[in-house]
Write a protein that holds these residues in place. Structure first.
Motif, mmCIF file in Angstrom:
data_model
loop_
_atom_site.group_PDB
_atom_site.id
_atom_site.type_symbol
_atom_site.label_atom_id
_atom_site.label_comp_id
_atom_site.label_asym_id
_atom_site.label_seq_id
_atom_site.Cartn_x
_atom_site.Cartn_y
_atom_site.Cartn_z
ATOM 1 N N MET A 1 -60.330 30.650 -23.429
ATOM 2 C CA MET A 1 -59.679 29.396 -23.712
ATOM 3 C C MET A 1 -60.747 28.317 -23.962
ATOM 4 O O MET A 1 -61.804 28.312 -23.346
ATOM 5 C CB MET A 1 -58.794 28.992 -22.535
ATOM 6 C CG MET A 1 -58.101 27.682 -22.763
ATOM 7 S SD MET A 1 -57.160 26.997 -21.389
ATOM 8 C CE MET A 1 -56.861 28.351 -20.322
ATOM 9 N N SER B 1 -58.823 22.086 -21.848
ATOM 10 C CA SER B 1 -58.532 21.948 -20.416
ATOM 11 C C SER B 1 -59.203 20.710 -19.830
ATOM 12 O O SER B 1 -58.641 20.036 -18.970
ATOM 13 C CB SER B 1 -59.012 23.188 -19.654
ATOM 14 O OG SER B 1 -58.274 24.313 -20.036
ATOM 15 N N ARG C 1 -44.316 18.803 -26.380
ATOM 16 C CA ARG C 1 -45.227 19.928 -26.642
ATOM 17 C C ARG C 1 -46.288 20.019 -25.551
ATOM 18 O O ARG C 1 -46.718 18.999 -25.008
ATOM 19 C CB ARG C 1 -45.933 19.739 -27.988
ATOM 20 C CG ARG C 1 -45.026 19.783 -29.187
ATOM 21 C CD ARG C 1 -45.811 19.835 -30.504
ATOM 22 N NE ARG C 1 -47.022 19.029 -30.522
ATOM 23 C CZ ARG C 1 -47.103 17.797 -31.039
ATOM 24 N NH1 ARG C 1 -46.051 17.226 -31.559
ATOM 25 N NH2 ARG C 1 -48.260 17.146 -31.029
ATOM 26 N N PRO C 2 -46.770 21.234 -25.264
ATOM 27 C CA PRO C 2 -47.921 21.364 -24.357
ATOM 28 C C PRO C 2 -49.192 20.945 -25.088
ATOM 29 O O PRO C 2 -49.324 21.142 -26.295
ATOM 30 C CB PRO C 2 -47.949 22.846 -23.999
ATOM 31 C CG PRO C 2 -47.191 23.535 -25.076
ATOM 32 C CD PRO C 2 -46.242 22.530 -25.665
ATOM 33 N N TYR C 3 -50.135 20.388 -24.349
ATOM 34 C CA TYR C 3 -51.386 19.935 -24.947
ATOM 35 C C TYR C 3 -52.332 21.095 -25.240
ATOM 36 O O TYR C 3 -53.302 20.943 -25.975
ATOM 37 C CB TYR C 3 -52.077 18.884 -24.072
ATOM 38 C CG TYR C 3 -52.490 19.388 -22.707
ATOM 39 C CD1 TYR C 3 -53.716 20.021 -22.507
ATOM 40 C CD2 TYR C 3 -51.648 19.241 -21.612
ATOM 41 C CE1 TYR C 3 -54.085 20.494 -21.271
ATOM 42 C CE2 TYR C 3 -52.020 19.712 -20.364
ATOM 43 C CZ TYR C 3 -53.224 20.332 -20.204
ATOM 44 O OH TYR C 3 -53.593 20.812 -18.970
ATOM 45 N N ARG C 4 -52.056 22.262 -24.653
ATOM 46 C CA ARG C 4 -52.808 23.484 -24.931
ATOM 47 C C ARG C 4 -51.890 24.652 -24.608
ATOM 48 O O ARG C 4 -50.916 24.496 -23.859
ATOM 49 C CB ARG C 4 -54.096 23.569 -24.099
ATOM 50 C CG ARG C 4 -53.869 23.697 -22.605
ATOM 51 C CD ARG C 4 -55.172 23.981 -21.848
ATOM 52 N NE ARG C 4 -54.977 23.860 -20.429
ATOM 53 C CZ ARG C 4 -54.441 24.797 -19.639
ATOM 54 N NH1 ARG C 4 -54.028 25.945 -20.147
ATOM 55 N NH2 ARG C 4 -54.310 24.593 -18.347
ATOM 56 N N PRO C 5 -52.161 25.845 -25.150
ATOM 57 C CA PRO C 5 -51.337 27.004 -24.800
ATOM 58 C C PRO C 5 -51.334 27.218 -23.285
ATOM 59 O O PRO C 5 -52.386 27.234 -22.645
ATOM 60 C CB PRO C 5 -52.021 28.169 -25.527
ATOM 61 C CG PRO C 5 -52.770 27.522 -26.651
ATOM 62 C CD PRO C 5 -53.202 26.173 -26.125
ATOM 63 N N GLY C 6 -50.162 27.312 -22.712
ATOM 64 C CA GLY C 6 -50.026 27.510 -21.270
ATOM 65 C C GLY C 6 -50.178 26.241 -20.457
ATOM 66 O O GLY C 6 -50.105 26.267 -19.239
ATOM 67 N N THR D 1 -46.552 19.990 -20.796
ATOM 68 C CA THR D 1 -46.179 19.125 -21.904
ATOM 69 C C THR D 1 -46.695 17.717 -21.608
ATOM 70 O O THR D 1 -47.043 17.390 -20.463
ATOM 71 C CB THR D 1 -44.653 19.062 -22.077
ATOM 72 O OG1 THR D 1 -44.088 18.426 -20.919
ATOM 73 C CG2 THR D 1 -44.045 20.452 -22.283
ATOM 74 N N HIS E 1 -55.551 14.553 -22.179
ATOM 75 C CA HIS E 1 -54.553 15.580 -22.528
ATOM 76 C C HIS E 1 -53.466 15.001 -23.417
ATOM 77 O O HIS E 1 -53.048 15.635 -24.399
ATOM 78 C CB HIS E 1 -53.922 16.174 -21.253
ATOM 79 C CG HIS E 1 -54.848 17.049 -20.501
ATOM 80 N ND1 HIS E 1 -54.807 17.178 -19.132
ATOM 81 C CD2 HIS E 1 -55.868 17.857 -20.906
ATOM 82 C CE1 HIS E 1 -55.740 18.019 -18.733
ATOM 83 N NE2 HIS E 1 -56.396 18.443 -19.807
#
Length: 173
Positions: A1, A6, A52-57, A60, A167
């Protein structure tokens, strides 16, 4: 990642010793500025973007904003405990579970933004009035198995606010 997703402003670095008055002033200003910066970023991202999430996993944008209110309420209370008790043991909480509670989806983000504005006004006022000795007061965090001075907590939560602001900004179109 991708580490930059993150930790968009980098990882937190706790000060080893006491902060200087100038360092404190700069960090307190970050705390004072956060609510307006977060509200502006949320407006720029827009309602759909905050879903939406700011990154996969990742969380939001909505969850991040509500998390900041939850987390900073806890930290404000930790300050007050450290100022009125001798090295209190604070209560950790399961922030990832708090982010899944039904009020996070059901409450408009404006509620948490307003809460953060009021909370930070109160918190910053407290911070401006602490003596040098009060900055060295401590609380014990059993989850991290260590104690923190209020100086260190200031650095941690100034970073925390900017970290999550980063984020939200990742969601900008």
């Amino acid at each position: 990642m991708d580490e930059s997703l993150s930790f968009p402003i980098g990882r937190m670095k706790l000060p080893a010793g006491s902060l200087t008055p100038a360092e404190r002033t700069a960090l307190i200003q970050q705390m004072a500025d956060l609510p307006a910066q977060l509200a502006a970023a949320a407006r720029a991202v827009g309602g759909e973007g905050l879903q939406r999430p700011y990154r996969p996993g990742g969380w939001t944008g909505r969850q991040v904003i509500h998390h900041l209110a939850d987390s900073h309420i806890n930290s404000y209370c930790r300050y007050r405990l450290a100022l009125t008790e001798d090295n209190p043991t604070i209560k950790p909480y399961e922030e990832h579970l708090w982010a899944e509670l039904p009020d996070v989806a059901a409450t408009p983000i404006t509620v948490s933004l307003t809460l953060l504005e009021a909370l930070h006004t109160r918190w910053v006022t407290l911070l401006h009035h602490l003596s040098e000795a009060q900055w060295q007061r401590t609380f014990y965090h059993p989850g991290m198995q260590r104690e923190f001075t209020l100086d260190q907590a200031l650095a941690m939560y100034a970073w925390h606010g900017q970290h999550h602001l980063g984020h939200v900004k990742l969601l900008l179109p």
